[in-house]
Design a protein around this motif. Structure first.
Motif, PDB file in Angstrom:
ATOM      1  N   TYR A   1       2.350 -11.794  14.837  1.00 55.80           N
ATOM      2  CA  TYR A   1       1.404 -12.893  14.676  1.00 55.80           C
ATOM      3  C   TYR A   1       0.327 -12.506  13.674  1.00 55.80           C
ATOM      4  CZ  TYR A   1       3.312 -15.786  18.346  1.00 55.80           C
ATOM      5  OH  TYR A   1       4.135 -16.590  19.073  1.00 55.80           O
ATOM      6  N   VAL A   2      -0.242 -13.498  13.011  1.00 55.52           N
ATOM      7  CA  VAL A   2      -1.306 -13.271  12.034  1.00 55.52           C
ATOM      8  C   VAL A   2      -2.464 -14.219  12.337  1.00 55.52           C
ATOM      9  CG1 VAL A   2       0.227 -12.430  10.209  1.00 55.52           C
ATOM     10  CG2 VAL A   2      -0.247 -14.873  10.391  1.00 55.52           C
ATOM     11  N   ILE A   3      -3.645 -13.828  11.874  1.00 54.45           N
ATOM     12  CA  ILE A   3      -4.847 -14.644  12.049  1.00 54.45           C
ATOM     13  C   ILE A   3      -5.351 -15.061  10.681  1.00 54.45           C
ATOM     14  CG2 ILE A   3      -7.239 -14.684  12.852  1.00 54.45           C
ATOM     15  CD1 ILE A   3      -6.438 -12.734  15.057  1.00 54.45           C
ATOM     16  N   ASP A   4      -5.559 -16.353  10.488  1.00 49.28           N
ATOM     17  CA  ASP A   4      -6.121 -16.879   9.243  1.00 49.28           C
ATOM     18  C   ASP A   4      -7.632 -16.670   9.287  1.00 49.28           C
ATOM     19  OD1 ASP A   4      -7.193 -18.409   7.171  1.00 49.28           O
ATOM     20  OD2 ASP A   4      -5.834 -20.089   7.494  1.00 49.28           O
ATOM     21  N   PRO A   5      -8.174 -15.793   8.433  1.00 49.81           N
ATOM     22  CA  PRO A   5      -9.612 -15.523   8.469  1.00 49.81           C
ATOM     23  C   PRO A   5     -10.462 -16.736   8.115  1.00 49.81           C
ATOM     24  CG  PRO A   5      -8.627 -14.473   6.566  1.00 49.81           C
ATOM     25  CD  PRO A   5      -7.499 -15.030   7.391  1.00 49.81           C
ATOM     26  N   ASN A   6      -9.876 -17.727   7.455  1.00 54.13           N
ATOM     27  CA  ASN A   6     -10.623 -18.938   7.112  1.00 54.13           C
ATOM     28  C   ASN A   6     -10.816 -19.849   8.324  1.00 54.13           C
ATOM     29  OD1 ASN A   6     -10.889 -18.342   4.305  1.00 54.13           O
ATOM     30  ND2 ASN A   6      -8.729 -18.852   4.090  1.00 54.13           N
ATOM     31  N   LEU A   7     -10.011 -19.633   9.363  1.00 53.50           N
ATOM     32  CA  LEU A   7     -10.123 -20.452  10.573  1.00 53.50           C
ATOM     33  C   LEU A   7     -10.679 -19.685  11.767  1.00 53.50           C
ATOM     34  CD1 LEU A   7      -6.742 -22.416  10.424  1.00 53.50           C
ATOM     35  CD2 LEU A   7      -9.030 -23.238   9.822  1.00 53.50           C
ATOM     36  N   CYS A   8     -10.684 -18.363  11.690  1.00 52.57           N
ATOM     37  CA  CYS A   8     -11.145 -17.552  12.819  1.00 52.57           C
ATOM     38  C   CYS A   8     -12.670 -17.496  12.868  1.00 52.57           C
ATOM     39  CB  CYS A   8     -10.593 -16.132  12.723  1.00 52.57           C
ATOM     40  SG  CYS A   8     -11.137 -15.060  14.067  1.00 52.57           S
ATOM     41  N   THR A   9     -13.215 -17.904  14.012  1.00 55.69           N
ATOM     42  CA  THR A   9     -14.666 -17.827  14.230  1.00 55.69           C
ATOM     43  C   THR A   9     -14.987 -16.868  15.377  1.00 55.69           C
ATOM     44  OG1 THR A   9     -14.680 -19.659  15.810  1.00 55.69           O
ATOM     45  CG2 THR A   9     -15.030 -20.214  13.476  1.00 55.69           C
ATOM     46  N   GLU A  10     -13.994 -16.047  15.775  1.00 51.15           N
ATOM     47  CA  GLU A  10     -14.144 -15.183  16.951  1.00 51.15           C
ATOM     48  C   GLU A  10     -14.520 -16.008  18.177  1.00 51.15           C
ATOM     49  OE1 GLU A  10     -16.495 -11.587  16.396  1.00 51.15           O
ATOM     50  OE2 GLU A  10     -16.287 -11.866  14.238  1.00 51.15           O
TER      51      GLU A  10
ATOM     52  N   HIS B   1     -23.025 -13.788  12.949  1.00 57.76           N
ATOM     53  CA  HIS B   1     -22.882 -14.828  13.973  1.00 57.76           C
ATOM     54  C   HIS B   1     -23.232 -16.196  13.384  1.00 57.76           C
ATOM     55  CE1 HIS B   1     -23.871 -17.277  17.498  1.00 57.76           C
ATOM     56  NE2 HIS B   1     -22.960 -16.536  18.101  1.00 57.76           N
ATOM     57  N   ASP B   2     -24.284 -16.263  12.572  1.00 55.62           N
ATOM     58  CA  ASP B   2     -24.672 -17.540  11.957  1.00 55.62           C
ATOM     59  C   ASP B   2     -23.590 -18.063  11.020  1.00 55.62           C
ATOM     60  OD1 ASP B   2     -27.075 -17.536  13.335  1.00 55.62           O
ATOM     61  OD2 ASP B   2     -28.233 -16.718  11.655  1.00 55.62           O
ATOM     62  N   GLU B   3     -22.952 -17.175  10.266  1.00 56.13           N
ATOM     63  CA  GLU B   3     -21.873 -17.594   9.376  1.00 56.13           C
ATOM     64  C   GLU B   3     -20.667 -18.092  10.181  1.00 56.13           C
ATOM     65  OE1 GLU B   3     -22.550 -14.773   5.465  1.00 56.13           O
ATOM     66  OE2 GLU B   3     -21.629 -13.884   7.250  1.00 56.13           O
ATOM     67  N   LEU B   4     -20.378 -17.418  11.281  1.00 54.37           N
ATOM     68  CA  LEU B   4     -19.279 -17.870  12.146  1.00 54.37           C
ATOM     69  C   LEU B   4     -19.591 -19.231  12.762  1.00 54.37           C
ATOM     70  CD1 LEU B   4     -18.427 -14.490  13.886  1.00 54.37           C
ATOM     71  CD2 LEU B   4     -17.008 -15.697  12.209  1.00 54.37           C
ATOM     72  N   MET B   5     -20.844 -19.444  13.142  1.00 56.66           N
ATOM     73  CA  MET B   5     -21.242 -20.737  13.701  1.00 56.66           C
ATOM     74  C   MET B   5     -21.128 -21.838  12.656  1.00 56.66           C
ATOM     75  SD  MET B   5     -22.069 -22.546  16.259  1.00 56.66           S
ATOM     76  CE  MET B   5     -22.660 -21.535  17.589  1.00 56.66           C
ATOM     77  N   GLU B   6     -21.496 -21.549  11.427  1.00 61.09           N
ATOM     78  CA  GLU B   6     -21.370 -22.537  10.358  1.00 61.09           C
ATOM     79  C   GLU B   6     -19.901 -22.859  10.093  1.00 61.09           C
ATOM     80  OE1 GLU B   6     -22.257 -25.371   7.606  1.00 61.09           O
ATOM     81  OE2 GLU B   6     -23.557 -24.450   9.106  1.00 61.09           O
ATOM     82  N   LYS B   7     -19.050 -21.844  10.112  1.00 64.91           N
ATOM     83  CA  LYS B   7     -17.608 -22.063   9.942  1.00 64.91           C
ATOM     84  C   LYS B   7     -17.087 -22.942  11.076  1.00 64.91           C
ATOM     85  CE  LYS B   7     -15.032 -18.396   9.093  1.00 64.91           C
ATOM     86  NZ  LYS B   7     -14.049 -17.285   9.250  1.00 64.91           N
ATOM     87  N   TYR B   8     -17.529 -22.660  12.302  1.00 67.76           N
ATOM     88  CA  TYR B   8     -17.150 -23.479  13.466  1.00 67.76           C
ATOM     89  C   TYR B   8     -17.541 -24.940  13.235  1.00 67.76           C
ATOM     90  CZ  TYR B   8     -18.091 -25.789  17.913  1.00 67.76           C
ATOM     91  OH  TYR B   8     -18.183 -26.700  18.918  1.00 67.76           O
ATOM     92  N   ARG B   9     -18.758 -25.173  12.767  1.00 67.27           N
ATOM     93  CA  ARG B   9     -19.210 -26.553  12.518  1.00 67.27           C
ATOM     94  C   ARG B   9     -18.345 -27.255  11.474  1.00 67.27           C
ATOM     95  NH1 ARG B   9     -24.858 -24.123  12.668  1.00 67.27           N
ATOM     96  NH2 ARG B   9     -25.538 -24.499  14.801  1.00 67.27           N
ATOM     97  N   ILE B  10     -17.994 -26.545  10.424  1.00 60.97           N
ATOM     98  CA  ILE B  10     -17.155 -27.126   9.377  1.00 60.97           C
ATOM     99  C   ILE B  10     -15.758 -27.444   9.908  1.00 60.97           C
ATOM    100  CG2 ILE B  10     -15.996 -26.617   7.191  1.00 60.97           C
ATOM    101  CD1 ILE B  10     -18.584 -25.013   6.446  1.00 60.97           C
ATOM    102  N   ILE B  11     -15.188 -26.498  10.651  1.00 63.06           N
ATOM    103  CA  ILE B  11     -13.836 -26.686  11.190  1.00 63.06           C
ATOM    104  C   ILE B  11     -13.786 -27.854  12.162  1.00 63.06           C
ATOM    105  CG2 ILE B  11     -12.073 -25.650  12.676  1.00 63.06           C
ATOM    106  CD1 ILE B  11     -12.859 -22.945  11.398  1.00 63.06           C
ATOM    107  N   THR B  12     -14.763 -27.924  13.053  1.00 65.09           N
ATOM    108  CA  THR B  12     -14.734 -28.973  14.082  1.00 65.09           C
ATOM    109  C   THR B  12     -15.153 -30.339  13.535  1.00 65.09           C
ATOM    110  OG1 THR B  12     -16.949 -28.360  14.858  1.00 65.09           O
ATOM    111  CG2 THR B  12     -15.055 -27.383  15.989  1.00 65.09           C
ATOM    112  N   ALA B  13     -15.819 -30.362  12.391  1.00 64.35           N
ATOM    113  CA  ALA B  13     -16.206 -31.642  11.787  1.00 64.35           C
ATOM    114  C   ALA B  13     -15.020 -32.304  11.083  1.00 64.35           C
ATOM    115  CB  ALA B  13     -17.349 -31.450  10.800  1.00 64.35           C
ATOM    116  N   ALA B  14     -14.036 -31.495  10.708  1.00 63.35           N
ATOM    117  CA  ALA B  14     -12.886 -32.020   9.940  1.00 63.35           C
ATOM    118  C   ALA B  14     -11.962 -32.846  10.816  1.00 63.35           C
ATOM    119  CB  ALA B  14     -12.109 -30.870   9.319  1.00 63.35           C
TER     120      ALA B  14
END
Length: 82
Positions: free
Chosen positions: A31-40, A69-82
């Motif tokens: 299995y692999v993890i896409d770093p563009n989608l992983c927010t831990e 953590h702030d960058e991961l939270m921003e990534k989470y917001r972008i991912i969930t907004a799509a």
């Protein structure tokens, strides 16, 4: 940081369905993890769910994808907004 799956992976299939962002998928051998989608799992859970269910402890932080953590939270917001 994003997470990564190491060669110790036994392809047990338990991590993929636990990822709330769909960042985990079958690779050529493991299995692999896409770093563009992983927010831990930041934004979803207090701890990365894939690490919690992995029976062989093969999902460490990926030193090639350092994020705060702030960058991961921003990534989470972008991912969930799509």
């Amino acid at each position: 940081m994003a997470l990564m799956i190491t060669d110790e992976c036994i392809n047990c299939d338990v991590c993929e369905p636990e990822c709330p962002n769909g960042a985990i998928s079958p690779g050529e051998e493991i299995y692999v993890i896409d770093p563009n989608l992983c927010t831990e799992c930041v934004g979803h859970y207090d701890e990365p769910q894939c690490q919690q269910v992995c029976p062989v402890d093969c999902i460490p932080l990926d030193p090639g994808h350092r994020e705060t953590h702030d960058e991961l939270m921003e990534k989470y917001r972008i991912i969930t907004a799509a």
